[in-house]
Design a protein around this motif. Structure first.
Motif, PDB file in Angstrom:
ATOM      1  N   ALA A  99       0.822  -1.212   0.000  1.00 32.60           N
ATOM      2  CA  ALA A  99       0.000   0.000   0.000  1.00 32.60           C
ATOM      3  C   ALA A  99       0.857   1.263   0.000  1.00 32.60           C
ATOM      4  O   ALA A  99       1.816   1.361   0.766  1.00 32.60           O
ATOM      5  N   PRO A 100       0.508   2.223  -0.853  1.00 28.34           N
ATOM      6  CA  PRO A 100       1.158   3.536  -0.773  1.00 28.34           C
ATOM      7  C   PRO A 100       0.830   4.207   0.556  1.00 28.34           C
ATOM      8  O   PRO A 100      -0.157   3.873   1.219  1.00 28.34           O
ATOM      9  N   LYS A 101       1.660   5.164   0.959  1.00 30.87           N
ATOM     10  CA  LYS A 101       1.395   5.964   2.160  1.00 30.87           C
ATOM     11  C   LYS A 101       0.334   7.025   1.873  1.00 30.87           C
ATOM     12  O   LYS A 101      -0.489   7.342   2.718  1.00 30.87           O
ATOM     13  N   ILE A 102       0.422   7.617   0.667  1.00 33.19           N
ATOM     14  CA  ILE A 102      -0.481   8.702   0.277  1.00 33.19           C
ATOM     15  C   ILE A 102      -1.024   8.392  -1.112  1.00 33.19           C
ATOM     16  O   ILE A 102      -0.267   7.981  -1.990  1.00 33.19           O
ATOM     17  N   ILE A 103      -2.324   8.599  -1.287  1.00 35.29           N
ATOM     18  CA  ILE A 103      -2.940   8.488  -2.616  1.00 35.29           C
ATOM     19  C   ILE A 103      -3.784   9.726  -2.858  1.00 35.29           C
ATOM     20  O   ILE A 103      -4.568  10.139  -2.005  1.00 35.29           O
ATOM     21  N   PHE A 104      -3.612  10.301  -4.049  1.00 35.32           N
ATOM     22  CA  PHE A 104      -4.468  11.364  -4.557  1.00 35.32           C
ATOM     23  C   PHE A 104      -5.265  10.797  -5.725  1.00 35.32           C
ATOM     24  O   PHE A 104      -4.676  10.199  -6.633  1.00 35.32           O
ATOM     25  N   GLU A 105      -6.565  10.971  -5.712  1.00 30.85           N
ATOM     26  CA  GLU A 105      -7.406  10.665  -6.864  1.00 30.85           C
ATOM     27  C   GLU A 105      -8.068  11.969  -7.287  1.00 30.85           C
ATOM     28  O   GLU A 105      -8.703  12.645  -6.475  1.00 30.85           O
ATOM     29  N   VAL A 106      -7.898  12.344  -8.559  1.00 31.74           N
ATOM     30  CA  VAL A 106      -8.522  13.537  -9.110  1.00 31.74           C
ATOM     31  C   VAL A 106      -9.797  13.077  -9.801  1.00 31.74           C
ATOM     32  O   VAL A 106      -9.750  12.253 -10.722  1.00 31.74           O
TER      33      VAL A 106
END
Length: 182
Positions: A99-106
């Motif tokens: 798992a990534p630490k941070i995810i951005f979804e636009v």
């Protein structure tokens, strides 16, 4: 003609997914086309997020910013977050498995329900520490942090600086949301 049954829906795996042309996600064996391509504003915001994260992580040997890359969660679930920060060394070049630490979804019209629904649930379950849902139409980002296995909203960010703690880098990223809308 009978009703559609679960067994009538094809169930795909990673081995089939990796042969497909175009941009896809695979969730529980169900294929989701990532088309049409994102609008210009969506791409602009995604690029700014990526650049900002990359600069903020400069000097950290443990973490790196990524733009869409396959995250192979299981044999029948592969997601492509718009932007992510990983703090581990990937085991191969084709995809990540942790798992990534941070995810951005636009958000875009074709993916908004998936990003705010099923992907929200998957990211929470898989332990993504920070999940940021960016709405380019509203110039606002909903920022969530994982707390005791559940997402808690930290902020509705428009022009605020929000801090993301990355223990692996022994640093905090102060992400300035005002810079991604311009």
């Amino acid at each position: 003609m009978g009703a559609l049954k679960l067994e009538d829906i094809p169930h795909y795996t990673y081995n089939e997914y990796k042969l497909w042309e175009g941009s896809w996600e695979l969730i529980g064996g169900v294929a989701y086309a990532m088309s049409p391509a994102p609008m210009i504003k969506h791409q602009s915001i995604t690029n700014k997020i990526g650049r900002y994260l990359d600069e903020a992580l400069d000097g950290c040997k443990m973490c790196q910013a990524l733009q869409p890359i396959d995250w192979r969660i299981s044999n029948d679930t592969v997601l492509q977050p718009d932007n992510s920060v990983i703090c581990h060394k990937p085991q191969n070049e084709a995809y990540i498995t942790k798992a990534p630490k941070i995810i951005f979804e636009v958000l875009s019209k074709s993916t908004a329900k998936k990003d705010t629904g099923i992907k929200f649930e998957i990211y929470e379950k898989e332990g993504v520490e920070y999940y940021i849902i960016v709405d380019p139409d509203e110039n606002m980002a909903k920022v969530y942090r994982l707390h005791e296995g559940r997402y808690v909203k930290m902020a509705d960010a428009t022009d605020e600086k929000i801090e993301f703690e990355l223990k692996e880098c022994a640093k905090t990223i102060a992400f300035d949301f005002s810079k991604i809308w311009q």
